[in-house]
Design a protein around this motif. Structure first.
Motif, PDB file in Angstrom:
ATOM      1  N   PRO A 140      39.198  21.263  69.806  1.00 44.98           N
ATOM      2  CA  PRO A 140      37.511  20.946  70.012  1.00 44.98           C
ATOM      3  C   PRO A 140      37.563  21.302  71.653  1.00 44.98           C
ATOM      4  CG  PRO A 140      38.227  19.003  68.741  1.00 44.98           C
ATOM      5  CD  PRO A 140      39.591  19.718  68.951  1.00 44.98           C
ATOM      6  N   ASP A 141      38.767  21.012  72.397  1.00 46.00           N
ATOM      7  CA  ASP A 141      38.409  21.563  73.953  1.00 46.00           C
ATOM      8  C   ASP A 141      38.999  22.914  74.025  1.00 46.00           C
ATOM      9  OD1 ASP A 141      41.215  21.487  73.451  1.00 46.00           O
ATOM     10  OD2 ASP A 141      41.731  20.093  75.048  1.00 46.00           O
ATOM     11  N   GLY A 142      39.311  23.765  72.933  1.00 48.36           N
ATOM     12  CA  GLY A 142      39.403  25.074  73.237  1.00 48.36           C
ATOM     13  C   GLY A 142      41.034  25.294  73.248  1.00 48.36           C
ATOM     14  N   GLY A 143      41.818  24.417  73.558  1.00 44.31           N
ATOM     15  CA  GLY A 143      43.083  24.492  73.326  1.00 44.31           C
ATOM     16  C   GLY A 143      43.745  24.867  71.998  1.00 44.31           C
ATOM     17  N   LEU A 144      44.897  25.321  71.956  1.00 42.73           N
ATOM     18  CA  LEU A 144      45.453  25.685  70.682  1.00 42.73           C
ATOM     19  C   LEU A 144      46.579  24.727  70.127  1.00 42.73           C
ATOM     20  CD1 LEU A 144      46.442  29.564  71.638  1.00 42.73           C
ATOM     21  CD2 LEU A 144      44.616  28.638  70.253  1.00 42.73           C
ATOM     22  N   MET A 145      46.728  24.628  69.007  1.00 48.20           N
ATOM     23  CA  MET A 145      47.871  23.912  68.273  1.00 48.20           C
ATOM     24  C   MET A 145      48.769  24.690  67.604  1.00 48.20           C
ATOM     25  SD  MET A 145      47.277  20.889  65.269  1.00 48.20           S
ATOM     26  CE  MET A 145      46.419  19.744  66.230  1.00 48.20           C
ATOM     27  N   PHE A 146      49.825  24.778  67.915  1.00 47.55           N
ATOM     28  CA  PHE A 146      50.875  25.793  67.424  1.00 47.55           C
ATOM     29  C   PHE A 146      51.411  25.372  66.022  1.00 47.55           C
ATOM     30  CE2 PHE A 146      50.193  26.968  71.745  1.00 47.55           C
ATOM     31  CZ  PHE A 146      50.215  28.186  71.778  1.00 47.55           C
ATOM     32  N   PRO A 147      52.200  26.377  65.139  1.00 42.54           N
ATOM     33  CA  PRO A 147      52.640  25.958  63.893  1.00 42.54           C
ATOM     34  C   PRO A 147      53.534  24.704  63.876  1.00 42.54           C
ATOM     35  CG  PRO A 147      52.610  28.364  64.107  1.00 42.54           C
ATOM     36  CD  PRO A 147      52.189  27.873  65.633  1.00 42.54           C
TER      37      PRO A 147
END
Length: 358
Positions: free
Chosen positions: A148-155
């Protein structure tokens, strides 16, 4: 009818309905009743279960967590199930029931659930080059989630949370569809390698129809798509995997095995499955130019694949000397940071000039 394993999320901040609470012994149901009364929650005592009308499961589990009212054994023995408006209790709905302990663990995965609910997966792409001349062959699609804050969640985080919370079916389905959609939006040319987890597919005719439908709607020629088995070493049911790969092949797609060479299981799969492509594990490729043991494994894999008519792809190439060595051994395709890192909007990959000759 939506599939509860891959299309219905277990927790939703928006979904409301009738919340059922039960346990194996009446004493635990009574403990839950005391909790509800203490928190001013109206409920119906139906004997074998307690029923809360117009309830939200997320709100209820957060209340359980914040109160600290239940010990570990109670959390493991009390079950909760949310029936949506108009839904009757059935065997199928019972498959969605979880213990309070399991629901609390799902709260820790809310970041992933929010991404799934809002469909905020995106694909980044890494180029794959031809070994003979360095020409661009295509791209591998790599999953990312947008928080939601624009950061990324990686695999790594995505699949760790998915495995721990029975969300692998939902993640794998959205990941496949996202790969196709993002590649079409980017106008990428050449082959597209799309990862999939075979344990997230129980019946390919049912579980893969949405992926095949997306490919058709987006105008993908089946010959451009390579469906790549990830976590090859963890495959326990070879017959099931062969059934999935046969489904893809019958639809005109190609198939690949990832991380081949990291153990015996993937080697055993080669003769049984005869994939179109194998991706040689990066742990073998890295430093192969100066490690005789890695060199022996690499040469053996290439020889086996050549005998079986399978293309080889060396992944994880980071140096010019690694590239020169794998080319000299006769690999067909190459991939790695030497050429480009994964990117949402891929640019032309770096290509050594002159290109090393075998």
């Amino acid at each position: 009818m939506p599939c509860p394993r891959c299309q219905i999320l277990p927790l939703s901040s928006e979904r409301r309905g009738t919340l059922l609470l039960t346990a194996a012994v009446r004493e635990l149901i009574a403990v839950m009743g005391e909790f509800l009364r203490a928190h001013g929650l109206a409920f119906e005592d139906a004997g074998l279960e307690l029923r809360l009308a117009d309830a939200n499961l997320v709100e209820f589990i957060e209340r359980v967590r914040d109160s600290g009212s239940f010990n570990t054994l109670e959390l493991q023995a009390i079950w909760a199930l949310l029936l949506e408006a108009g839904e009757s209790l059935s065997f199928q709905s019972l498959t969605r029931a979880r213990t309070l302990e399991q629901w609390l663990k799902l709260l820790d995965a809310c970041a992933l659930i929010e991404i799934l609910e809002a469909q905020r997966f995106v694909s980044w792409f890494q180029p794959i080059l031809a070994a003979r001349d360095g020409g661009l062959v295509g791209y591998e699609s790599l999953l990312r989630g947008i928080r939601p804050d624009g950061g990324l969640m990686f695999p790594g985080e995505i699949f760790t949370l998915a495995l721990a919370n029975d969300l692998l079916f939902q993640v794998d389905r959205q990941a496949r569809e996202t790969a196709l959609r993002c590649a079409a939006e980017q106008g990428l040319e050449g082959q597209l390698f799309v990862n999939f987890v075979p344990t997230a597919i129980y019946d390919p005719r049912h579980c893969l129809q949405s992926t095949v439908g997306w490919a058709r709607r987006l105008g993908f020629d089946p010959g451009r798509l390579v469906f790549e088995v990830v976590e090859t070493e963890r495959v326990a049911d070879f017959d099931h995997l062969k059934h999935i790969l046969d489904f893809y092949r019958d639809a005109g797609y190609r198939v690949a095995l990832d991380d081949v060479g990291s153990g015996y299981a993937s080697l055993n799969l080669l003769a049984t499955l005869k994939p179109d492509i194998i991706k040689i594990d990066m742990e073998i490729v890295r430093g192969v130019d100066r490690d005789p043991q890695r060199q022996s494994v690499l040469r053996a894999l290439i020889g086996i694949a050549r005998d079986l008519g399978i293309q080889t792809l060396a992944e994880g190439i980071e140096t010019a000397t690694e590239l020169a060595y794998v080319l000299a051994q006769g690999v067909d395709l190459v991939q790695g940071y030497l050429f480009a890192r994964p990117a949402q909007h891929p640019q032309a990959p770096y290509r050594p000039d002159p290109w090393p000759q075998p």
